[in-house]
Design a protein around this motif. Structure first.
Motif, PDB file in Angstrom:
ATOM      1  N   GLY A  35       0.857  -1.048  -0.010  1.00 23.60           N
ATOM      2  CA  GLY A  35       0.030   0.063  -0.121  1.00 23.60           C
ATOM      3  C   GLY A  35       0.913   1.142  -0.142  1.00 23.60           C
ATOM      4  N   PRO A  36       0.170   2.412   0.118  1.00 27.52           N
ATOM      5  CA  PRO A  36       1.084   3.661   0.105  1.00 27.52           C
ATOM      6  C   PRO A  36       2.068   3.700   1.083  1.00 27.52           C
ATOM      7  CG  PRO A  36      -1.284   3.962  -0.258  1.00 27.52           C
ATOM      8  CD  PRO A  36      -1.158   2.807   0.020  1.00 27.52           C
ATOM      9  N   SER A  37       3.293   4.142   0.556  1.00 26.67           N
ATOM     10  CA  SER A  37       4.283   4.565   1.675  1.00 26.67           C
ATOM     11  C   SER A  37       5.511   5.129   1.020  1.00 26.67           C
ATOM     12  CB  SER A  37       5.071   3.069   2.126  1.00 26.67           C
ATOM     13  OG  SER A  37       5.841   2.263   1.083  1.00 26.67           O
ATOM     14  N   SER A  38       6.476   5.660   1.565  1.00 27.66           N
ATOM     15  CA  SER A  38       7.598   6.147   1.177  1.00 27.66           C
ATOM     16  C   SER A  38       8.684   5.199   1.110  1.00 27.66           C
ATOM     17  CB  SER A  38       7.936   7.377   1.967  1.00 27.66           C
ATOM     18  OG  SER A  38       8.459   7.164   3.378  1.00 27.66           O
ATOM     19  N   LEU A  39       9.763   5.495   0.467  1.00 23.51           N
ATOM     20  CA  LEU A  39      10.858   4.773   0.212  1.00 23.51           C
ATOM     21  C   LEU A  39      11.671   4.285   1.667  1.00 23.51           C
ATOM     22  CD1 LEU A  39      12.458   5.503  -3.225  1.00 23.51           C
ATOM     23  CD2 LEU A  39      11.217   3.509  -2.795  1.00 23.51           C
ATOM     24  N   GLU A  40      11.623   5.362   2.192  1.00 24.41           N
ATOM     25  CA  GLU A  40      12.209   5.481   3.712  1.00 24.41           C
ATOM     26  C   GLU A  40      11.446   4.674   4.746  1.00 24.41           C
ATOM     27  OE1 GLU A  40      13.405   6.331   7.801  1.00 24.41           O
ATOM     28  OE2 GLU A  40      11.327   7.027   6.601  1.00 24.41           O
ATOM     29  N   GLY A  41      10.141   4.818   4.618  1.00 22.14           N
ATOM     30  CA  GLY A  41       8.999   4.029   5.293  1.00 22.14           C
ATOM     31  C   GLY A  41       9.169   2.823   5.213  1.00 22.14           C
ATOM     32  N   LEU A  42       9.276   2.327   4.008  1.00 18.81           N
ATOM     33  CA  LEU A  42       9.189   0.802   3.669  1.00 18.81           C
ATOM     34  C   LEU A  42      10.564   0.215   3.855  1.00 18.81           C
ATOM     35  CD1 LEU A  42       7.911  -1.316   2.148  1.00 18.81           C
ATOM     36  CD2 LEU A  42       8.651  -0.845   0.116  1.00 18.81           C
TER      37      LEU A  42
END
Length: 288
Positions: free
Chosen positions: A222-229
């Protein structure tokens, strides 16, 4: 004529020192034997004693069971993830490229997967506005594109060697393969999140991950930033696979995961109507 008495006396006198020596020797306290010296290093008995544990360790069989492909739905660090976990000893990823550009052969991951006899498929690497690959692609020995050395979108490769071994490698360590797909950035390396990843643009993501052994993961999020993932995946477990390395694939409107009904907990097709056609796919297939 010899006198017998004198002869006997003379003989007795000659034997007396011998009798005396025997008498003294029998009364002497015997010297205890010296303790046995330890065997010198490298002796046969020492080698056997030292080698036994090592031999036993080397002889230990690998009883790790082969994991059958499975669809896993989970949530890690607030990010929803749909993933196929599989074992590279029984299955592998085939690069499905379209020399004519996006949708010239297959409209989506399901069409590509079914055409190649696969059980799952996901969108692959990035591509330019003209439809050419943004990076190098090797599909069953046929090469397209040129190595992307300019951006993090080409920082890594998925590679299958001629011998069938699968790995994720940095572009500077890439040396060819019968299947190869350049993408990026790396999200996780050595079980740690890669630093410097973007914290902006929360979007759907696609990624490929491995435990560094035979465990692999093909996933859409689902939606996420690269850093968050990257932070969420570092050392995390998806199904039975713990993430040791993870490589980002093309995401956003390109994210497209298909899983056939032959996969445990399948089927699935996650491709929203607003998604756009892509240049290539990774197709999960059983090894011959």
């Amino acid at each position: 004529m010899t006198n017998p008495a004198r002869t006997d006396a003379s003989s007795a006198m000659r034997l007396w020192p011998l009798f005396l020596s025997l008498l003294v020797g029998s009364c002497t306290t015997p010297t205890p034997p010296s303790p046995t010296a330890p065997a010198p290093e490298g002796s046969p008995s020492l080698k056997v004693a030292e080698a036994a544990p090592d031999t036993a360790e080397k002889a230990k069989p690998d009883n790790t069971p082969i994991r059958q492909p499975k669809l896993v739905r989970t949530r890690i660090g607030g990010i929803s993830i749909e993933a196929v976990t599989f074992d590279s000893r029984s299955h592998h990823l085939v690069v499905a490229d379209q020399p004519g550009g996006p949708a010239s052969r297959w409209a989506d991951s399901r069409a590509a997967g079914q055409a190649l006899g696969g059980i799952a498929a996901i969108n692959g690497g990035f591509f330019n506005p003209d439809g050419s690959p943004l990076g190098k692609v090797v599909a069953s020995g046929k090469t397209a594109g040129a190595e992307n050395r300019a951006s993090s979108l080409g920082s890594g490769y998925y590679v299958e060697s001629p011998g069938g071994g699968m790995k994720l490698v940095r572009r500077q360590n890439y040396s060819g393969g019968r299947q190869a797909l350049q993408a990026g950035p790396f999200l996780v390396e050595n079980s740690k999140a890669v630093s410097g990843l973007s914290q902006r643009n929360s979007s759907a993501r696609s990624f490929l991950a491995t435990d560094g052994k035979s465990g692999w993961i093909l996933a859409r999020t689902g939606p996420s930033s690269l850093e968050g993932l990257g932070s969420a995946l570092a050392g995390a477990k998806i199904g039975e696979i713990r993430v040791q390395s993870a490589l980002n694939l093309d995401g956003g409107r390109s994210s497209d995961l298909w899983v056939s009904g032959s996969v445990a907990s399948g089927p699935l097709q996650n491709r929203p109507l607003w998604n756009k056609p892509v240049r290539n796919f990774l197709v999960l297939s059983r090894r011959d």
